[in-house]
Design a protein around this motif. Structure first.
Motif, mmCIF file in Angstrom:
data_model
loop_
_atom_site.group_PDB
_atom_site.id
_atom_site.type_symbol
_atom_site.label_atom_id
_atom_site.label_comp_id
_atom_site.label_asym_id
_atom_site.label_seq_id
_atom_site.Cartn_x
_atom_site.Cartn_y
_atom_site.Cartn_z
ATOM 1 N N TYR A 177 11.421 34.624 18.619
ATOM 2 C CA TYR A 177 10.428 33.926 19.436
ATOM 3 C C TYR A 177 10.966 32.612 19.979
ATOM 4 O O TYR A 177 10.532 32.148 21.037
ATOM 5 C CB TYR A 177 9.157 33.671 18.619
ATOM 6 N N MET A 178 11.927 31.984 19.282
ATOM 7 C CA MET A 178 12.478 30.726 19.754
ATOM 8 C C MET A 178 13.201 30.902 21.078
ATOM 9 O O MET A 178 13.058 30.094 22.001
ATOM 10 C CB MET A 178 13.424 30.143 18.710
ATOM 11 N N ALA A 179 13.966 31.986 21.194
ATOM 12 C CA ALA A 179 14.667 32.254 22.448
ATOM 13 C C ALA A 179 13.673 32.586 23.557
ATOM 14 O O ALA A 179 13.813 32.127 24.693
ATOM 15 C CB ALA A 179 15.658 33.405 22.260
ATOM 16 N N PHE A 180 12.646 33.386 23.233
ATOM 17 C CA PHE A 180 11.637 33.730 24.235
ATOM 18 C C PHE A 180 10.850 32.500 24.662
ATOM 19 O O PHE A 180 10.516 32.326 25.833
ATOM 20 C CB PHE A 180 10.680 34.795 23.685
ATOM 21 N N TRP A 181 10.526 31.644 23.689
ATOM 22 C CA TRP A 181 9.717 30.463 23.987
ATOM 23 C C TRP A 181 10.474 29.510 24.907
ATOM 24 O O TRP A 181 9.897 28.911 25.817
ATOM 25 C CB TRP A 181 9.330 29.756 22.688
ATOM 26 N N THR A 182 11.787 29.368 24.679
ATOM 27 C CA THR A 182 12.588 28.507 25.546
ATOM 28 C C THR A 182 12.627 29.050 26.967
ATOM 29 O O THR A 182 12.511 28.296 27.940
ATOM 30 C CB THR A 182 14.021 28.389 24.996
ATOM 31 N N LEU A 183 12.763 30.368 27.091
ATOM 32 C CA LEU A 183 12.775 30.973 28.421
ATOM 33 C C LEU A 183 11.402 30.858 29.073
ATOM 34 O O LEU A 183 11.299 30.635 30.289
ATOM 35 C CB LEU A 183 13.191 32.445 28.323
ATOM 36 N N PHE A 184 10.333 30.980 28.283
ATOM 37 C CA PHE A 184 8.980 30.813 28.821
ATOM 38 C C PHE A 184 8.789 29.393 29.350
ATOM 39 O O PHE A 184 8.243 29.185 30.432
ATOM 40 C CB PHE A 184 7.942 31.115 27.745
#
Length: 280
Positions: A177-184
């Protein structure tokens, strides 16, 4: 915040490098904190939703600007909670406890449990509201693309919108989720820059002053483009989560860069064309 006697537990500056999928203070600092000041998600929502809920155009200023002031206030509270919180706590828990401690200044220390629960509920409300609105917008867009508006189509479009994050959840590893959250966060600010770009083109074409939106548009787009390049490079190097999710993140970052670049080219062409005189 100012009169509660709280001690600052975090250092003012930790350095230009940071642990996690980003690893750098620049440009991710701006991607992280800018949502409280200039949110592309809100720009996307208000363009098609809020505009239908006002009686006349002058109402946009107190409603839109007032909403962003409130969001900036929420951002201030979030930063303050991190300042007074000890390290190692999850974001939701840190926000709930921090907001609860602030509230006890008003309602009394004996109500700390109630105040902390209220803070956690407020944090959950932000998340659930974002999920609800984004799902609704996805359903709207799919229905508009398909040209159907019956209830069956609404249910199918909603299911299809939810299918994408469900696939990510089923295939992502722990901590992805950390990688997804940064991209979001980056895509959110990219939308903000493109919203400002669209407003700039409109102002220029109608003969109005346009520099005050062009400058922040250029800054936000430069920051988000740099962030997407760094995230794509890290993803294809296998530095962000599992290999499959890293590849998906990298591909999405490249697609976002291509779409943003295309819109910038279209905007530049329109800016060079003769403007339409403003009506008196």
């Amino acid at each position: 915040i100012f009169f509660g006697g709280f001690a600052v537990e975090q250092p003012a500056f930790r350095g230009f490098t940071a642990p996690g999928p980003t690893g750098a203070l620049f440009p991710f600092l701006f991607v992280t904190i800018a949502c409280g000041a200039c949110s592309g998600f809100h720009g996307l929502v208000c363009s098609g939703t809020t505009s239908k809920q006002i009686a006349r155009e002058p109402h946009c200023k107190p409603i839109g600007y007032g909403a962003m002031l409130l969001e900036a206030f929420v951002a201030l509270i979030a930063l303050a909670t991190i300042m007074i919180a000890a390290g190692g706590k999850a974001p939701g828990l840190a926000y709930g406890e921090g907001l609860g401690r602030f509230l006890t200044v008003v309602i009394g220390e004996q109500h700390l449990a109630f105040a902390t629960t209220f803070g956690a509920m407020a944090f959950s409300t932000f998340v659930f509201d974002t999920l609800d609105v984004s799902t609704r917008l996805g359903r709207y867009i799919l229905q508009e693309l398909a040209g159907v508006s019956n209830r069956g189509a609404a249910l199918a479009a909603t299911a299809l919108t939810c299918l994408v994050p469900l696939l990510f959840l089923r295939s992502a590893g722990a901590g992805s989720y950390m990688a997804f959250w940064t991209l979001f966060g980056t895509s959110n600010q990219l939308l903000a820059g493109l919203s400002l770009l669209g407003v700039t083109v409109w102002l220029r074409r109608t003969g109005r002053r346009w520099w005050f939106t062009a400058l922040p548009a250029a800054f936000v787009l430069a920051i988000t483009a740099t962030s997407l390049v760094l995230q794509a490079r890290a993803a294809f190097a296998g530095a962000a989560g599992t290999s499959g999710m890293a590849l998906a993140n990298g591909l999405v970052a490249i697609v976002l860069l291509a779409l943003a670049g295309t819109l910038c080219v279209f905007a530049a062409r329109r800016m060079r064309e003769p403007g339409v005189p403003q009506a008196s």
